[in-house]
Design a protein around this motif. Structure first.
Motif, PDB file in Angstrom:
ATOM      1  N   VAL A  64       0.843  -1.206   0.000  1.00  0.00           N
ATOM      2  CA  VAL A  64       0.000   0.000   0.000  1.00  0.00           C
ATOM      3  C   VAL A  64       0.877   1.254   0.000  1.00  0.00           C
ATOM      4  N   ASN A  65       1.931   1.268   0.836  1.00  0.00           N
ATOM      5  CA  ASN A  65       2.826   2.420   0.884  1.00  0.00           C
ATOM      6  C   ASN A  65       3.510   2.655  -0.458  1.00  0.00           C
ATOM      7  N   ILE A  66       3.999   1.574  -1.073  1.00  0.00           N
ATOM      8  CA  ILE A  66       4.663   1.710  -2.369  1.00  0.00           C
ATOM      9  C   ILE A  66       3.680   2.229  -3.411  1.00  0.00           C
ATOM     10  N   ASN A  67       2.459   1.743  -3.372  1.00  0.00           N
ATOM     11  CA  ASN A  67       1.447   2.209  -4.318  1.00  0.00           C
ATOM     12  C   ASN A  67       1.155   3.694  -4.133  1.00  0.00           C
ATOM     13  N   GLN A  68       1.086   4.142  -2.889  1.00  0.00           N
ATOM     14  CA  GLN A  68       0.842   5.569  -2.636  1.00  0.00           C
ATOM     15  C   GLN A  68       2.009   6.418  -3.136  1.00  0.00           C
ATOM     16  N   ILE A  69       3.225   5.954  -2.895  1.00  0.00           N
ATOM     17  CA  ILE A  69       4.409   6.689  -3.356  1.00  0.00           C
ATOM     18  C   ILE A  69       4.440   6.718  -4.879  1.00  0.00           C
ATOM     19  N   ALA A  70       4.102   5.603  -5.527  1.00  0.00           N
ATOM     20  CA  ALA A  70       4.087   5.548  -6.992  1.00  0.00           C
ATOM     21  C   ALA A  70       3.034   6.493  -7.562  1.00  0.00           C
ATOM     22  N   LYS A  71       1.900   6.583  -6.903  1.00  0.00           N
ATOM     23  CA  LYS A  71       0.835   7.482  -7.365  1.00  0.00           C
ATOM     24  C   LYS A  71       1.295   8.934  -7.309  1.00  0.00           C
ATOM     25  N   ASN A  74       3.974   9.485 -10.028  1.00  0.00           N
ATOM     26  CA  ASN A  74       3.381   9.622 -11.359  1.00  0.00           C
ATOM     27  C   ASN A  74       2.706  10.968 -11.546  1.00  0.00           C
ATOM     28  N   ALA A  75       2.063  11.466 -10.501  1.00  0.00           N
ATOM     29  CA  ALA A  75       1.368  12.747 -10.594  1.00  0.00           C
ATOM     30  C   ALA A  75       2.347  13.912 -10.664  1.00  0.00           C
ATOM     31  N   SER A  76       3.433  13.852  -9.893  1.00  0.00           N
ATOM     32  CA  SER A  76       4.376  14.968  -9.839  1.00  0.00           C
ATOM     33  C   SER A  76       5.524  14.820 -10.836  1.00  0.00           C
ATOM     34  N   GLY A  77       5.761  13.590 -11.310  1.00  0.00           N
ATOM     35  CA  GLY A  77       6.832  13.374 -12.271  1.00  0.00           C
ATOM     36  C   GLY A  77       8.164  13.020 -11.637  1.00  0.00           C
TER      37      GLY A  77
END
Length: 101
Positions: A64-71, A74-77
């Motif tokens: 879950v943490n990795i998914n949040q960081i990836a999101k 991706n949003a900020s680049g």
């Protein structure tokens, strides 16, 4: 649920009974289901260690943490180095826990 129509009485000597009881303990099943599985040739697997549940919970939290960081990345680049370090630290903790099992 299937209907159990026939009843079988079984006599075991002390060695056979001890072996059946040990199979029951190892698999976490009662003796009757162990006997049924042996009759049909099913593989008896030992019960997973109790620590496995906690390890799976921790792995889910890391995912879950990795998914949040990836999101966010991706949003900020870009991804922050402290987030990457946090992921590596949590991954190391999980590897150590797995090795202890």
């Amino acid at each position: 649920m299937r209907e159990i129509a026939k009843r079988v009485s079984l006599r075991l000597d002390s060695t056979e009974y001890a072996h059946l009881k040990q199979l029951s303990i190892d698999t976490g099943l009662k003796m009757e289901p162990v006997i049924r599985r042996l009759i049909v040739g099913a593989e008896l697997r030992p019960r997973p260690p109790g620590e496995l549940t906690e390890l799976l919970r921790q792995m889910s939290g890391v995912a879950v943490n990795i998914n949040q960081i990836a999101k966010v990345a991706n949003a900020s680049g870009f991804a922050r180095m402290e987030d990457i370090a946090h992921i590596k630290m949590m991954q190391g903790m999980l590897w150590r826990a797995v090795k202890e099992l």
